[in-house]
Design a protein around this motif. Structure first.
Motif, PDB file in Angstrom:
ATOM      1  N   ALA A 192       0.834  -1.212   0.000  1.00 18.98           N
ATOM      2  CA  ALA A 192       0.000   0.000   0.000  1.00 18.98           C
ATOM      3  C   ALA A 192       0.862   1.253   0.000  1.00 18.98           C
ATOM      4  O   ALA A 192       1.889   1.324   0.686  1.00 18.98           O
ATOM      5  CB  ALA A 192      -0.919   0.005   1.218  1.00 18.98           C
ATOM      6  N   ASN A 229      -6.247  -7.601  -1.553  1.00 19.50           N
ATOM      7  CA  ASN A 229      -5.474  -6.355  -1.521  1.00 19.50           C
ATOM      8  C   ASN A 229      -4.991  -5.972  -2.916  1.00 19.50           C
ATOM      9  O   ASN A 229      -5.006  -4.802  -3.302  1.00 19.50           O
ATOM     10  CB  ASN A 229      -4.276  -6.514  -0.577  1.00 19.50           C
ATOM     11  N   GLN A 273      -5.915  -2.477  -4.775  1.00 18.84           N
ATOM     12  CA  GLN A 273      -4.790  -1.574  -5.027  1.00 18.84           C
ATOM     13  C   GLN A 273      -4.529  -1.370  -6.513  1.00 18.84           C
ATOM     14  O   GLN A 273      -3.835  -0.433  -6.899  1.00 18.84           O
ATOM     15  CB  GLN A 273      -3.541  -2.082  -4.316  1.00 18.84           C
ATOM     16  N   LYS A 297      -3.902   2.801  -5.146  1.00 18.92           N
ATOM     17  CA  LYS A 297      -2.662   2.360  -4.510  1.00 18.92           C
ATOM     18  C   LYS A 297      -2.630   2.632  -3.015  1.00 18.92           C
ATOM     19  O   LYS A 297      -1.834   2.053  -2.288  1.00 18.92           O
ATOM     20  CB  LYS A 297      -1.459   3.028  -5.181  1.00 18.92           C
ATOM     21  N   THR A 343      -6.227  -0.400   1.350  1.00 18.76           N
ATOM     22  CA  THR A 343      -5.725  -1.570   2.063  1.00 18.76           C
ATOM     23  C   THR A 343      -6.852  -2.207   2.870  1.00 18.76           C
ATOM     24  O   THR A 343      -7.740  -1.502   3.351  1.00 18.76           O
ATOM     25  CB  THR A 343      -4.555  -1.210   2.999  1.00 18.76           C
TER      26      THR A 343
END
Length: 460
Positions: A164, A207, A211, A215, A218
């Motif tokens: 992350a 995740n 993402q 980005k 999470t």
């Protein structure tokens, strides 16, 4: 060619038989039986987490006659040696016959992962030593539990989010260390022929999906360690998929032309008055998931094949139909949709779903009550571990205040101060909290009993 055709037809029938039998078998043989006691063994991710609450909700709704007692045995900041030390007084005291074990986040040696790609030989050696120590301790813990007749369910450690793009320092490599821990756990699970629930892989997969779009997103908190409810839902589903894969909450298929029942699974249907009005008695309730978690649920691989509440009607006249359950309109569907089958498991308008939501609320009440008791356990088995003074309120308070003062400036200072305050607030209520836990558990297993519902299918 005729022989091949016959073999193909026989194979198809066998396959269909297996598919239809599997959900029935799963429904009849839950992992946890009536009267079982399940201990959740872990650190802060178990201590303050909700994956076991989702699991409790699942069991209470899918197996309403299997009354199971859950005891949170997580302690914030704990590791494998600490768990072994408190095993007798904190976990085995509840006489569990099942234990779900997740440890590793505080054993992995997070300080050995500074985030730089280059790591010296000494650091690598320390990581190896930590892995060996963790493996040895997990083996010891497992043996102690098995000696007491506890059936084990192992999990790989949940993730450290090292991908992350967030402000928190990224100690890159920690999750790789946790994956190695997971491999060690897998080998121990094989030794005991016990289930292994792979939290790490499933959480990494979700995740990665979120993402790819954001980005900074999470499924764990912004400390890269502690999952929110999104992450805990992923964890709960992984337990469900691994050890209790219930396909159907219920499955109903009706032929409108003949007013005949084609198929029922885990329910009883009385259609003597035709499709315009008939009764349904399900053996389970829907597994409720909050609206705020639905987007996460969709990202979890395989959830579309779990706890479906299928309702289908063949040979309807063309057009749209209103479905009412207990005179409550729950949806309008075309004859094509009804032929294909609609899944009512996420329809929050049905009386069954509303009943399941009440069960869910009670399970979270159970969690909140258990959380207060864990404050006492965490303080006594970890924070007061080195306390040698007299067993008095004043002596313990002085010890905790002095210890807390020494940690001033550390990241855990305010947390420890808060927990020490809570400890003295909750301690006098300990007996009443244990009674409350029993009372809530009883309420869960009285409010979760399915009842007969009246269905109406009206052409509009």
């Amino acid at each position: 060619m005729i022989l091949k055709s016959k073999i193909k037809r026989i194979s198809s029938v066998l396959f269909l038989t297996i598919v239809l039998l599997c959900p029935i078998r799963a429904q009849e043989l839950p992992l946890f039986k009536d009267g079982d006691v399940v201990a959740l063994i872990g650190d802060s991710i178990t201590h303050g987490g909700s994956f076991h609450t989702f699991l409790q909700i699942f069991n209470a709704t899918q197996f309403p006659n299997q009354k199971v007692s859950y005891f949170n045995g997580g302690v914030a900041g704990d590791n494998t040696p600490g768990t072994i030390d408190r095993l007798e007084k904190d976990i085995l005291i509840h006489k569990p016959n099942h234990a779900i074990i997740m440890l590793g986040m505080n054993d992995v040696g997070r300080w050995l992962y500074p985030g730089s790609k280059k790591v010296d030989a000494e650091t690598l050696k320390k990581r190896e030593d930590i892995l060996k120590a963790y493996t040895k301790n997990m083996q010891k813990l497992s043996a102690l539990l098995v000696e007491r007749g506890v059936q084990l369910i192992f999990t790989t450690p949940s993730i450290y989010d090292q991908t992350a793009d967030i402000e928190r320092k990224n100690n890159f490599g920690i999750n790789d260390g946790l994956i190695d821990f997971g491999k060690a756990v897998r080998s121990i699970a094989e030794k005991y022929d016990a289930p292994i629930v792979d939290f790490n892989t499933s959480m990494l997969a979700v995740n990665k999906k979120i993402q790819a779009k954001d980005k900074t997103a999470t499924i764990v908190g912004h400390d890269r360690i502690h999952p929110g409810d999104e992450g805990h839902l992923v964890m709960a589903y992984e337990i469900i998929k691994t050890v209790i894969p219930v396909v159907f909450t219920s499955n109903i298929e009706i032929d409108a032309k003949t007013n005949m029942i084609i198929t029922t699974t885990n329910c009883k249907v009385d259609i003597k008055d035709g499709i315009h009005k008939f009764s349904v008695m399900q053996n389970a309730l829907p597994f409720p998931v909050k609206e705020s978690l639905r987007s996460t649920e969709k990202l979890i691989l395989g959830t579309e094949n779990i706890t479906r509440e299928n309702f289908s009607v063949m040979h309807l006249n063309k057009g749209k139909y209103k479905l009412l359950i207990d005179d409550i309109e729950v949806g309008i569907y075309s004859h094509k949709e009804l032929k294909s089958g609609i899944d009512l498991s996420r329809n929050s308008l049905t009386p069954q779903y509303k009943q399941a939501e009440k069960v869910s609320d009670l399970c979270f009440q159970y969690k909140n009550t258990n959380d207060k008791l864990r404050t006492i356990a965490a303080t006594e088995f970890r924070t007061l571990k080195e306390f040698k003074g007299p067993n008095t309120y004043e002596a313990k308070k002085a010890f905790l205040e002095a210890k807390n003062e020494k940690s001033k400036g550390k990241s855990w200072y305010f947390y420890e101060k808060k927990k020490a305050k809570e400890y003295f607030e909750v301690l006098p209520k300990q007996d009443s909290l244990w009674k409350a836990l029993d009372t809530i558990r009883d309420k869960i297993y009285t409010s979760n009993k399915p009842v007969i519902h009246t269905y109406k299918l009206i052409k509009i």
